[in-house]
Scaffold this motif. Sequence first.
Motif, PDB file in Angstrom:
ATOM      1  N   MET A 115       0.831  -1.207   0.000  1.00  0.00           N
ATOM      2  CA  MET A 115       0.000   0.000   0.000  1.00  0.00           C
ATOM      3  C   MET A 115       0.864   1.254   0.000  1.00  0.00           C
ATOM      4  SD  MET A 115      -3.296  -0.979   2.283  1.00  0.00           S
ATOM      5  CE  MET A 115      -4.081   0.553   1.897  1.00  0.00           C
ATOM      6  N   GLU A 116       1.972   1.242   0.718  1.00  0.00           N
ATOM      7  CA  GLU A 116       2.868   2.402   0.730  1.00  0.00           C
ATOM      8  C   GLU A 116       3.477   2.613  -0.652  1.00  0.00           C
ATOM      9  OE1 GLU A 116       5.725   1.754   3.804  1.00  0.00           O
ATOM     10  OE2 GLU A 116       4.258   2.051   5.401  1.00  0.00           O
ATOM     11  N   ARG A 117       3.845   1.539  -1.323  1.00  0.00           N
ATOM     12  CA  ARG A 117       4.427   1.662  -2.663  1.00  0.00           C
ATOM     13  C   ARG A 117       3.402   2.160  -3.663  1.00  0.00           C
ATOM     14  NH1 ARG A 117       7.781  -3.847  -2.321  1.00  0.00           N
ATOM     15  NH2 ARG A 117       5.742  -4.524  -1.702  1.00  0.00           N
ATOM     16  N   GLU A 118       2.127   1.766  -3.503  1.00  0.00           N
ATOM     17  CA  GLU A 118       1.092   2.164  -4.449  1.00  0.00           C
ATOM     18  C   GLU A 118       0.639   3.603  -4.250  1.00  0.00           C
ATOM     19  OE1 GLU A 118      -2.006  -0.708  -4.175  1.00  0.00           O
ATOM     20  OE2 GLU A 118      -0.875  -2.225  -5.268  1.00  0.00           O
ATOM     21  N   GLN A 119       0.934   4.204  -3.115  1.00  0.00           N
ATOM     22  CA  GLN A 119       0.521   5.578  -2.877  1.00  0.00           C
ATOM     23  C   GLN A 119       1.373   6.568  -3.657  1.00  0.00           C
ATOM     24  OE1 GLN A 119       0.523   6.181   1.336  1.00  0.00           O
ATOM     25  NE2 GLN A 119      -1.415   5.124   1.631  1.00  0.00           N
ATOM     26  N   LEU A 120       2.561   6.176  -4.033  1.00  0.00           N
ATOM     27  CA  LEU A 120       3.420   7.072  -4.805  1.00  0.00           C
ATOM     28  C   LEU A 120       3.002   7.040  -6.266  1.00  0.00           C
ATOM     29  CD1 LEU A 120       6.846   6.032  -3.275  1.00  0.00           C
ATOM     30  CD2 LEU A 120       5.470   8.033  -2.700  1.00  0.00           C
ATOM     31  N   PRO A 121       2.863   8.211  -6.891  1.00  0.00           N
ATOM     32  CA  PRO A 121       2.491   8.209  -8.312  1.00  0.00           C
ATOM     33  C   PRO A 121       3.650   7.665  -9.145  1.00  0.00           C
ATOM     34  CG  PRO A 121       2.922  10.439  -7.536  1.00  0.00           C
ATOM     35  CD  PRO A 121       2.985   9.547  -6.345  1.00  0.00           C
ATOM     36  N   PRO A 122       3.345   6.986 -10.254  1.00  0.00           N
ATOM     37  CA  PRO A 122       4.410   6.413 -11.072  1.00  0.00           C
ATOM     38  C   PRO A 122       5.283   7.469 -11.733  1.00  0.00           C
ATOM     39  CG  PRO A 122       2.278   6.084 -12.110  1.00  0.00           C
ATOM     40  CD  PRO A 122       2.024   6.679 -10.763  1.00  0.00           C
ATOM     41  N   VAL A 123       4.722   8.648 -12.031  1.00  0.00           N
ATOM     42  CA  VAL A 123       5.481   9.776 -12.576  1.00  0.00           C
ATOM     43  C   VAL A 123       5.085  11.022 -11.801  1.00  0.00           C
ATOM     44  CG1 VAL A 123       5.720   8.831 -14.896  1.00  0.00           C
ATOM     45  CG2 VAL A 123       3.747  10.211 -14.353  1.00  0.00           C
ATOM     46  N   ALA A 124       5.983  11.982 -11.784  1.00  0.00           N
ATOM     47  CA  ALA A 124       5.677  13.225 -11.084  1.00  0.00           C
ATOM     48  C   ALA A 124       4.603  13.991 -11.842  1.00  0.00           C
ATOM     49  CB  ALA A 124       6.941  14.060 -10.976  1.00  0.00           C
ATOM     50  N   PRO A 125       3.728  14.712 -11.132  1.00  0.00           N
ATOM     51  CA  PRO A 125       2.711  15.504 -11.814  1.00  0.00           C
ATOM     52  C   PRO A 125       3.373  16.576 -12.685  1.00  0.00           C
ATOM     53  CG  PRO A 125       2.468  15.656  -9.422  1.00  0.00           C
ATOM     54  CD  PRO A 125       3.632  14.796  -9.703  1.00  0.00           C
ATOM     55  N   GLN A 126       2.809  16.819 -13.863  1.00  0.00           N
ATOM     56  CA  GLN A 126       3.396  17.772 -14.801  1.00  0.00           C
ATOM     57  C   GLN A 126       2.597  19.070 -14.870  1.00  0.00           C
ATOM     58  OE1 GLN A 126       3.540  15.449 -18.341  1.00  0.00           O
ATOM     59  NE2 GLN A 126       5.173  14.148 -17.567  1.00  0.00           N
ATOM     60  N   GLY A 127       1.485  19.126 -14.258  1.00  0.00           N
ATOM     61  CA  GLY A 127       0.683  20.348 -14.273  1.00  0.00           C
ATOM     62  C   GLY A 127      -0.745  20.027 -13.882  1.00  0.00           C
ATOM     63  N   TRP A 128      -1.567  21.060 -13.901  1.00  0.00           N
ATOM     64  CA  TRP A 128      -2.962  20.908 -13.531  1.00  0.00           C
ATOM     65  C   TRP A 128      -3.828  20.918 -14.781  1.00  0.00           C
ATOM     66  CZ3 TRP A 128      -4.125  19.891  -8.593  1.00  0.00           C
ATOM     67  CH2 TRP A 128      -3.153  20.172  -7.635  1.00  0.00           C
ATOM     68  N   THR A 129      -4.896  20.228 -14.737  1.00  0.00           N
ATOM     69  CA  THR A 129      -5.854  20.269 -15.839  1.00  0.00           C
ATOM     70  C   THR A 129      -7.012  21.151 -15.421  1.00  0.00           C
ATOM     71  OG1 THR A 129      -7.041  18.328 -15.036  1.00  0.00           O
ATOM     72  CG2 THR A 129      -5.264  17.942 -16.617  1.00  0.00           C
ATOM     73  N   GLY A 130      -7.625  21.762 -16.381  1.00  0.00           N
ATOM     74  CA  GLY A 130      -8.762  22.612 -16.088  1.00  0.00           C
ATOM     75  C   GLY A 130      -9.986  21.777 -15.781  1.00  0.00           C
ATOM     76  N   ALA A 131     -11.002  22.415 -15.239  1.00  0.00           N
ATOM     77  CA  ALA A 131     -12.249  21.727 -14.941  1.00  0.00           C
ATOM     78  C   ALA A 131     -12.934  21.360 -16.253  1.00  0.00           C
ATOM     79  CB  ALA A 131     -13.153  22.605 -14.093  1.00  0.00           C
ATOM     80  N   ALA A 132     -13.587  20.250 -16.272  1.00  0.00           N
ATOM     81  CA  ALA A 132     -14.317  19.818 -17.468  1.00  0.00           C
ATOM     82  C   ALA A 132     -15.481  20.761 -17.700  1.00  0.00           C
ATOM     83  CB  ALA A 132     -14.805  18.394 -17.290  1.00  0.00           C
ATOM     84  N   PRO A 133     -15.747  21.124 -18.948  1.00  0.00           N
ATOM     85  CA  PRO A 133     -16.879  22.028 -19.221  1.00  0.00           C
ATOM     86  C   PRO A 133     -18.202  21.361 -18.841  1.00  0.00           C
ATOM     87  CG  PRO A 133     -15.947  21.179 -21.273  1.00  0.00           C
ATOM     88  CD  PRO A 133     -15.061  20.703 -20.153  1.00  0.00           C
ATOM     89  N   ALA A 134     -19.090  22.161 -18.305  1.00  0.00           N
ATOM     90  CA  ALA A 134     -20.403  21.668 -17.900  1.00  0.00           C
ATOM     91  C   ALA A 134     -21.249  21.411 -19.157  1.00  0.00           C
ATOM     92  CB  ALA A 134     -21.099  22.659 -16.990  1.00  0.00           C
ATOM     93  N   THR A 135     -21.918  20.321 -19.173  1.00  0.00           N
ATOM     94  CA  THR A 135     -22.786  20.003 -20.300  1.00  0.00           C
ATOM     95  C   THR A 135     -24.224  20.069 -19.828  1.00  0.00           C
ATOM     96  OG1 THR A 135     -22.658  17.660 -19.817  1.00  0.00           O
ATOM     97  CG2 THR A 135     -21.096  18.516 -21.407  1.00  0.00           C
ATOM     98  N   GLY A 136     -25.073  20.697 -20.604  1.00  0.00           N
ATOM     99  CA  GLY A 136     -26.497  20.794 -20.243  1.00  0.00           C
ATOM    100  C   GLY A 136     -27.248  19.601 -20.800  1.00  0.00           C
ATOM    101  N   VAL A 137     -27.790  18.858 -19.960  1.00  0.00           N
ATOM    102  CA  VAL A 137     -28.543  17.691 -20.413  1.00  0.00           C
ATOM    103  C   VAL A 137     -30.010  17.908 -20.185  1.00  0.00           C
ATOM    104  CG1 VAL A 137     -28.864  15.217 -20.194  1.00  0.00           C
ATOM    105  CG2 VAL A 137     -26.609  16.219 -19.860  1.00  0.00           C
TER     106      VAL A 137
END
Length: 137
Positions: A115-137
Amino acid sequence: MDLTVTTYVTYLAISVGLTIWVARTLSRNGRVFLADVLKGNEQLAEAVNHLLVVGFYLVNLGFVALYLKAADAVPDTRRLVEALSVKLGVVLLVLGVLHLTNVFVLNKIRRRGVMEREQLPPVAPQGWTGAAPATGV
């Protein structure tokens, strides 16, 4: 020779032989498991394996010695076999409980390490992604 003494000698020979056989089997087959638990550190796995075997011998042979005394004299062959079966059955149960306890504890340690090994991400984060656009359904 008295049948009670024969019972003692037979009990000791079989119990010590079983203890040695089980300890060697656990030691030989537990090395890989310990190496995994200890994250591939072979030297530490070998040291822990040796310490577990010594502890196993001390606990089990101590129990065998304490359980040696027969409650009553052994008057005939039938009672000899009965006394041996009870004594050896208890020794086998103790061996099994010790083995299962070791496996249980080592498995808990192994799970925690996984569990300790799995908590580490396999690669370092490269940046943030924006929020997904809201879709009107």
